[in-house]
Design an enzyme around this catalytic site. Structure first.
Site, PDB file in Angstrom:
ATOM      1  CG  PHE A   1       4.120  14.068  -1.939  1.00  0.00           C
ATOM      2  CD1 PHE A   1       4.414  13.441  -3.131  1.00  0.00           C
ATOM      3  CD2 PHE A   1       5.065  14.086  -0.952  1.00  0.00           C
ATOM      4  CE1 PHE A   1       5.628  12.824  -3.335  1.00  0.00           C
ATOM      5  CE2 PHE A   1       6.290  13.471  -1.135  1.00  0.00           C
ATOM      6  CZ  PHE A   1       6.568  12.840  -2.333  1.00  0.00           C
TER       7      PHE A   1
ATOM      8  CD1 TRP B   1      -2.710  10.347  -1.590  1.00  0.00           C
ATOM      9  CD2 TRP B   1      -0.666  10.504  -0.682  1.00  0.00           C
ATOM     10  NE1 TRP B   1      -2.677  11.488  -0.812  1.00  0.00           N
ATOM     11  CE2 TRP B   1      -1.437  11.602  -0.247  1.00  0.00           C
ATOM     12  CE3 TRP B   1       0.649  10.390  -0.243  1.00  0.00           C
ATOM     13  CZ2 TRP B   1      -0.929  12.576   0.601  1.00  0.00           C
ATOM     14  CZ3 TRP B   1       1.154  11.361   0.605  1.00  0.00           C
ATOM     15  CH2 TRP B   1       0.363  12.437   1.021  1.00  0.00           C
ATOM     16  CG  HIS B   2       3.954   8.908  -0.994  1.00  0.00           C
ATOM     17  ND1 HIS B   2       3.160   7.991  -0.336  1.00  0.00           N
ATOM     18  CD2 HIS B   2       4.471   9.702  -0.030  1.00  0.00           C
ATOM     19  CE1 HIS B   2       3.209   8.224   0.960  1.00  0.00           C
ATOM     20  NE2 HIS B   2       3.994   9.252   1.183  1.00  0.00           N
ATOM     21  N   GLY B   3       3.238   9.730  -5.622  1.00  0.00           N
ATOM     22  CA  GLY B   3       3.753  10.320  -6.845  1.00  0.00           C
ATOM     23  C   GLY B   3       3.476   9.498  -8.085  1.00  0.00           C
TER      24      GLY B   3
END
Length: 473
Positions: free
Chosen positions: A473, A323-325
């Site tokens: 994000f 999710w973060h990258g």
């Protein structure tokens, strides 16, 4: 548009606030106006991004209506829920992960597939998760379906929490859409909270960013000595906290100015005694989202088989990293959190009452190393930086650059450490409760807040370094 920008502080926000309160008691008009203002806010800089968000709003509004209509036909409702998840995650995948996936395939299969140059819409991870939670809650009957598309649009696009959260559940603000109350007390508290967040961002996070960015770049170019590596990792540890918690403070403060109350998103995470506790205190809304929509549906910790508990934790932390990258560093960062949280869970480290100081040191040590992985551009740079922290590459311990950074930024480093623990909060509480109603408090507190605001503005007008981590994000 950044909250910490002259355009927002002196043009957008004053105009929106004045117009909003001129509409008086008509919440329908107020909500429509806030929707228009929020879409304008998001479209600022890259206007076409707003089309992606409008598409997300329309699709999720329709999905929720269909699920509500076929509530008695579980198979159809479940099919629409699956379609909701596939559609939302599919859009997120195309814009955020497609390029990374093709690049990875090229590297692993030694191919030369064309990598599309897709610009990442700002905050897409946040508003996608927020939109999904609305539809899932309707399916679970944890919230009522909203027939008015403008209200769904305002929920997803509301500018205070649009770019970087907190991720708000629809049930949290559904009643506030028409029944909130704006008071001078809310405006006052909201303004102070916003300025506090602005100070965190402009004075501490931005100055820590200068140290962290320079040292990480020096490590990439030629390598750094151990003291510089540790200073860079600590600076980034402070930067990411004050950058993100400052934004959350500003978002919560802005919400109060318009009569909305959002949940807290941070609770002094750096005083944690375990990695598990840290993630109960850091980015609370994201942790709650994964817990409610991934961990619990998988069975959480209620399953009798320990292997399944480990599986559930693995899935959650793999997804958290992704999710973060779109980079292997984020995946490794997520897996590192999974390993330590699993160890704490099965060895009971997070429940040990003794050795609290040692547990806090252990937690900060692990979190600090994890932030190095998180910050690095790739695994090679992360490995090089961590090895330099322990002097393995033979670059030495001390450098004149270390002394230079400490001299120039010592005030902000000390301030960052002090304000990352509850000490300042306790002092403030003592002063407020001890001198409630006194002239010193009634005059002094506004003076301090106004002074803080003017200092922040002076930094912004000078054009100081003003990055924002969670825009990615």
């Amino acid at each position: 548009m950044l909250f910490s920008s002259i355009v927002f502080l002196f043009y957008f926000l004053p105009i929106v606030l004045v117009t909003y309160y001129l509409l008086r008691k008509s919440y329908r008009l107020k909500n429509i106006f806030l929707l228009v203002a929020s879409l304008f806010f998001y479209a600022w800089g890259e206007p076409w991004f707003v089309l992606i968000m409008i598409l997300s709003i329309m699709l999720n509004y329709i999905f929720a209506l269909i699920i509500d209509k076929y509530r008695d036909k579980k198979s159809i409702a479940r099919l629409i829920l699956i379609l909701t998840c596939v559609t939302n995650l599919g859009i997120l995948f195309v814009f955020k992960y497609l390029g990374f996936t093709i690049r990875t395939i090229n590297e692993m299969a030694r191919l030369n597939l064309s990598i599309p140059n897709i610009i990442l819409p700002i905050g897409i991870s946040f508003f996608t998760f927020q939109a999904m939670s609305y539809v899932i809650d309707v399916y679970r009957e944890d919230g009522k379906v909203q027939k008015n598309p403008l209200y769904v649009a305002l929920y997803i696009s509301f500018f205070p929490q649009l770019i970087a959260g907190p991720i708000v559940r629809y049930s949290t603000i559904a009643d506030q859409m028409d029944n909130r109350k704006e008071t001078w007390q809310k405006i006052s508290i909201g303004t102070c909270r916003f300025i506090t967040g602005l100070g965190k961002k402009v004075l501490i996070a931005n100055n820590m960013a200068i140290i962290a960015d320079r040292i990480f770049q020096m490590n990439t170019d030629a390598g750094v000595v151990a003291s510089l590596a540790w200073l860079g990792s600590i600076a980034y540890t402070l930067q990411i906290f004050f950058d993100f918690s400052g934004y959350s403070d500003m978002a919560i403060g802005l919400g109060l100015m318009f009569g909305f109350k959002f949940e807290e998103n941070f609770n002094y995470p750096y005083i944690s005694k375990s990695v598990t506790e840290f993630w109960r205190r850091w980015h609370i809304s994201l942790g709650t989202w994964f817990k409610d929509y991934v961990y619990f549906p998988l069975g959480g910790s209620r399953v009798s088989n320990k292997d399944k508990i480990i599986r559930n934790l693995f899935v959650v932390w793999m997804l958290t990293g992704i999710w973060h990258g779109a980079e292997w560093t984020f995946i490794l960062w997520g897996l590192s959190n999974f390993v330590f949280i699993s160890m704490e869970k099965f060895f009971g480290i997070d429940r040990m009452e003794k050795h609290k100081i040692l547990r806090n040191i252990y937690t900060l040590f692990i979190i600090n190393l994890n932030w190095v992985i998180f910050r690095s551009k790739n695994l090679i740079e992360a490995r090089k930086f961590i090895l330099n922290m322990f002097g393995v590459l033979g670059n030495g311990f001390w450098s004149d650059y270390t002394l230079m950074f400490l001299k120039e930024y010592s005030l902000f480093l000390i301030g960052g450490i002090i304000f990352s623990i509850p000490l300042a909060k306790r002092i403030n509480k003592f002063i407020v409760e001890g001198r409630r109603g006194s002239i010193l408090l009634e005059v002094g507190y506004p003076f301090v807040v106004i002074t803080l605001f003017l200092i922040c503005v002076s930094y912004l007008t000078k054009g100081t370094y003003n990055p924002f981590i969670y825009f990615n994000f």
